[in-house]
Design an enzyme around this catalytic site. Structure first.
Site, PDB file in Angstrom:
ATOM      1  N   ASN A  11       0.866  -1.186   0.000  1.00 48.11           N
ATOM      2  CA  ASN A  11       0.000   0.000   0.000  1.00 48.11           C
ATOM      3  C   ASN A  11       0.904   1.238   0.000  1.00 48.11           C
ATOM      4  OD1 ASN A  11      -1.821   2.031   0.492  1.00 48.11           O
ATOM      5  ND2 ASN A  11      -2.418   1.322   2.541  1.00 48.11           N
ATOM      6  N   TRP A  12       1.024   1.849  -1.160  1.00 51.13           N
ATOM      7  CA  TRP A  12       1.968   2.976  -1.294  1.00 51.13           C
ATOM      8  C   TRP A  12       1.410   4.260  -0.674  1.00 51.13           C
ATOM      9  CZ3 TRP A  12       3.876   2.327  -7.118  1.00 51.13           C
ATOM     10  CH2 TRP A  12       4.445   1.057  -7.251  1.00 51.13           C
ATOM     11  N   GLU A 101      -6.837   4.693   7.778  1.00 52.31           N
ATOM     12  CA  GLU A 101      -6.640   6.124   7.489  1.00 52.31           C
ATOM     13  C   GLU A 101      -7.899   6.724   6.860  1.00 52.31           C
ATOM     14  OE1 GLU A 101      -2.935   5.478   5.473  1.00 52.31           O
ATOM     15  OE2 GLU A 101      -2.061   5.000   7.426  1.00 52.31           O
ATOM     16  N   GLU A 171      -5.592  -4.858  10.733  1.00 55.23           N
ATOM     17  CA  GLU A 171      -4.570  -3.840  10.893  1.00 55.23           C
ATOM     18  C   GLU A 171      -4.861  -3.015  12.152  1.00 55.23           C
ATOM     19  OE1 GLU A 171      -2.591  -2.737   6.994  1.00 55.23           O
ATOM     20  OE2 GLU A 171      -4.519  -1.742   6.913  1.00 55.23           O
ATOM     21  N   GLY A 177       2.205   2.398  10.722  1.00 54.42           N
ATOM     22  CA  GLY A 177       3.145   3.495  10.529  1.00 54.42           C
ATOM     23  C   GLY A 177       3.827   3.960  11.803  1.00 54.42           C
ATOM     24  N   SER A 217       3.203  -1.988  10.468  1.00 52.70           N
ATOM     25  CA  SER A 217       4.659  -2.006  10.688  1.00 52.70           C
ATOM     26  C   SER A 217       5.305  -3.358  10.391  1.00 52.70           C
ATOM     27  CB  SER A 217       4.988  -1.534  12.107  1.00 52.70           C
ATOM     28  OG  SER A 217       4.552  -0.187  12.277  1.00 52.70           O
ATOM     29  N   GLY A 238       2.756  -1.098   4.355  1.00 58.02           N
ATOM     30  CA  GLY A 238       2.772   0.322   4.017  1.00 58.02           C
ATOM     31  C   GLY A 238       4.201   0.790   3.777  1.00 58.02           C
ATOM     32  N   GLY A 239       4.800   1.396   4.815  1.00 57.48           N
ATOM     33  CA  GLY A 239       6.130   1.995   4.684  1.00 57.48           C
ATOM     34  C   GLY A 239       7.156   1.098   4.013  1.00 57.48           C
TER      35      GLY A 239
HETATM   36  P1  PGA Z   1       2.624   0.334   7.702  1.00 52.08           P
HETATM   37  O1  PGA Z   1       1.183   0.486   7.030  1.00 52.08           O
HETATM   38  O2  PGA Z   1       3.230  -0.947   7.169  1.00 52.08           O
HETATM   39  O3  PGA Z   1       3.393   1.557   7.263  1.00 52.08           O
HETATM   40  O4  PGA Z   1       2.422   0.271   9.172  1.00 52.08           O
HETATM   41  C1  PGA Z   1       0.341  -0.631   6.859  1.00 52.08           C
HETATM   42  C2  PGA Z   1      -0.963  -0.190   6.228  1.00 52.08           C
HETATM   43  O5  PGA Z   1      -1.461   0.891   6.548  1.00 52.08           O
HETATM   44  O6  PGA Z   1      -1.544  -0.905   5.385  1.00 52.08           O
END
Ligand code: PGA
Length: 263
Positions: A11-12, A101, A171, A177, A217, A238-239
């Site tokens: 997920n960019w 988000e 999640e 994040g 994370s 994500g990251g």
């Molecule tokens: P993250 O994000 O790996 O940066 O914690 C995961 C996500 O929101 O899908």
């Protein structure tokens, strides 16, 4: 038990630009052509879907193109929104709905999440339904109730047959994040309970065949331990998905499926 093929999605979010999105897609595609053991998807920002799609197709990589969001109605007077028709036109095969988000920063309700999910399924797309508790909800013992509510409301009126196109992403909001990851045992516990909700909503077969992936994370350093849990079928990243080398290590940590989920 049914054999669930692991799924790893990148997920960019609202990151990259035209050049770096292309470079990231090329970096991932170069390595993944021959890795059928894991379903891999990337979710670039809307403006880069077309260019990422052509890069993935030209490399012959079996990587699915995903979108981070979608509107719940067909084409029409909805300024600024993006429809399932438009996404499919760009090569999109699956969409994220209910990402935390969007729930917590944009204010999407369970009802909106359900309508987006239903519209996507109706138009033939796959869906990753994201659920998860906030820190306050975890600390006050509401984790399982929140997950159950978000799964039940998110999947309202979805048939067992349609569930073959649904993946659930657990999640925990406090882990997204932040660098804080749920422990493998806590994540496994949440996944097992979500699977029990699916058994109650549908039946044992749907519960056993639906993939439930973990997000929050995930990095190459913790992926293998998380993915080794019996009810964790991959991850939403994500990251760490913004670095092709790191993302590829996470994809490798999700294979082989056979060893983790014997048929
Ligand atoms: P993250 O994000 O790996 O940066 O914690 C995961 C996500 O929101 O899908």
């Amino acid at each position: 038990m049914l054999n669930r093929k692991p799924f790893v999605g990148g997920n960019w979010k609202m990151n990259t630009d035209l050049l770096s999105a292309g470079a990231l897609a090329r970096g991932i595609a170069a390595e993944l052509v021959d890795r059928p053991a894991v379903d891999v998807a990337v979710f670039p920002p809307f403006p880069y879907l077309l260019s990422v799609n052509s890069i993935l197709r030209e490399r012959g990589a079996g990587i699915m193109l995903g979108a981070q969001d979608v509107y719940q109605k067909p084409n029409g007077a909805f300024t600024g929104e993006v429809s399932t028709e438009m996404l499919k036109d760009c090569g999109v095969k699956c969409v994220l709905v209910g990402h935390s988000e969007r729930r917590h920063l944009i204010g999407e309700s369970d009802d909106i999440v359900n309508r987006k999910l239903a519209r996507s399924l109706e138009d033939g797309l796959g869906v990753v339904l994201c659920v998860g508790e906030t820190l306050d909800q975890r600390q006050t013992g509401q984790t399982d109730a929140v997950n159950e509510r978000q799964v039940r409301l998110g999947l309202a009126d979805v048939s067992a047959a349609e569930m073959t196109r649904v993946i659930i992403a657990y999640e925990p909001v406090w882990a997204i994040g932040t660098g804080h990851t749920a422990s493998p045992a806590d994540a496994q516990d949440a996944h097992q309970k979500i699977r029990a909700v699916l058994a109650d909503l549908y039946d044992g077969e749907v519960a056993a065949s639906t993939r439930i992936i973990y997000g929050g994370s995930v990095k190459s350093a913790n992926a293998a331990e998380l993915f080794a849990q019996p009810d964790i079928d991959g991850g939403l990243i994500g990251g760490a998905s913004l670095d092709a080398v790191e993302f590829l290590k996470i994809v490798r940590a999700a294979a082989p499926a056979g060893a983790r989920h014997p048929a």
